[in-house]
Design a protein around this motif. Structure first.
Motif, mmCIF file in Angstrom:
data_model
loop_
_atom_site.group_PDB
_atom_site.id
_atom_site.type_symbol
_atom_site.label_atom_id
_atom_site.label_comp_id
_atom_site.label_asym_id
_atom_site.label_seq_id
_atom_site.Cartn_x
_atom_site.Cartn_y
_atom_site.Cartn_z
ATOM 1 N N MET A 1 0.954 -1.143 -0.072
ATOM 2 C CA MET A 1 -0.043 -0.083 -0.118
ATOM 3 C C MET A 1 0.785 1.355 -0.094
ATOM 4 O O MET A 1 0.403 2.241 -0.691
ATOM 5 N N ALA A 2 1.963 1.295 0.785
ATOM 6 C CA ALA A 2 2.770 2.488 0.855
ATOM 7 C C ALA A 2 3.570 2.752 -0.653
ATOM 8 O O ALA A 2 3.759 3.719 -0.887
ATOM 9 N N ARG A 3 4.046 1.499 -1.191
ATOM 10 C CA ARG A 3 4.612 1.608 -2.507
ATOM 11 C C ARG A 3 3.688 2.349 -3.529
ATOM 12 O O ARG A 3 3.907 3.176 -4.318
ATOM 13 N N GLN A 4 2.325 1.862 -3.556
ATOM 14 C CA GLN A 4 1.248 2.320 -4.438
ATOM 15 C C GLN A 4 1.100 3.934 -4.173
ATOM 16 O O GLN A 4 0.906 4.633 -5.026
ATOM 17 N N SER A 5 0.991 4.387 -2.869
ATOM 18 C CA SER A 5 0.842 5.860 -2.430
ATOM 19 C C SER A 5 2.104 6.637 -2.948
ATOM 20 O O SER A 5 1.909 7.824 -3.574
ATOM 21 N N LYS A 6 3.265 5.937 -2.940
ATOM 22 C CA LYS A 6 4.527 6.761 -3.395
ATOM 23 C C LYS A 6 4.313 6.910 -5.004
ATOM 24 O O LYS A 6 4.630 7.900 -5.430
ATOM 25 N N LYS A 7 3.983 5.780 -5.684
ATOM 26 C CA LYS A 7 3.905 5.996 -7.071
ATOM 27 C C LYS A 7 3.062 6.932 -7.417
ATOM 28 O O LYS A 7 3.215 7.778 -8.402
ATOM 29 N N ILE A 8 1.712 6.862 -6.794
ATOM 30 C CA ILE A 8 0.763 8.076 -7.076
ATOM 31 C C ILE A 8 1.186 9.279 -6.835
ATOM 32 O O ILE A 8 1.018 10.183 -7.599
ATOM 33 N N ALA A 9 1.752 9.351 -5.812
ATOM 34 C CA ALA A 9 2.277 10.933 -5.219
ATOM 35 C C ALA A 9 3.529 11.389 -6.334
ATOM 36 O O ALA A 9 3.489 12.424 -6.701
ATOM 37 N N LYS A 10 4.364 10.350 -6.737
ATOM 38 C CA LYS A 10 5.488 10.856 -7.923
ATOM 39 C C LYS A 10 4.760 11.166 -9.247
ATOM 40 O O LYS A 10 5.174 12.216 -9.796
ATOM 41 N N ARG A 11 3.470 10.550 -9.719
ATOM 42 C CA ARG A 11 2.763 10.724 -10.675
ATOM 43 C C ARG A 11 2.100 12.175 -10.713
ATOM 44 O O ARG A 11 1.865 12.745 -11.604
#
Length: 113
Positions: A1-11
Motif C-alpha cells: 500500500m505504501a509503494r502504491q501511494s508513493k507511485k501515485i504521489a510521484k505521478r
C-alpha cells in the motif's frame, strides 16, 4: 500500500529538473529595429530642418515624440535593472501621451480655431 501511494504521489507531482534550474536565463535576441531607427532619424531631421518654422507647440510635439521613441529603443537594446526599466517605460508612455495631446491641440488650432 505504501509503494502504491508513493507511485501515485510521484505521478501527481512532476519531477523537479535540477539541470534547468541551474542554467542561466536565456536572453532574448532583439532585432535590429530598422523601422524604429528610421522613424527616430526622420523625427530628428524634421526637428532640425523645421525648427525655425515650427511653433512652440510643434517643437514640443516633436521633442515628446523623440523622447518616446528614444526610450523605446533604449529599453529594447540596453540592459536596465527593473527599477530603471519601469521608469523608462513610464517616461515613454508619458511622452507619447504628451505628443498625442499636443498633436490634437495643434490640429485644432490650425484647422478649427
Amino acid at each position: 500500500m505504501a509503494r502504491q501511494s508513493k507511485k501515485i504521489a510521484k505521478r501527481i507531482q512532476p519531477k523537479k529538473k535540477v539541470e534547468q534550474e541551474n542554467k542561466p536565463p536565456v536572453k532574448e535576441k532583439v532585432g535590429k529595429d530598422y523601422l524604429l531607427i528610421g522613424v527616430l532619424a526622420l523625427t530628428i531631421v524634421f526637428l532640425i530642418v523645421g525648427w525655425t518654422n515650427f511653433t512652440a507647440y510643434n517643437r514640443a510635439l516633436y521633442l515628446a515624440l523623440l523622447v518616446s521613441l528614444g526610450t523605446t529603443y533604449a529599453r529594447r537594446h540596453y540592459n536596465f535593472n527593473e527599477t530603471q526599466d519601469l521608469w523608462l517605460e513610464r517616461a515613454g508612455v508619458v511622452a507619447m501621451g504628451a505628443a498625442i495631446v499636443l498633436f490634437a491641440f495643434v490640429v485644432y488650432q490650425q484647422y478649427f480655431a
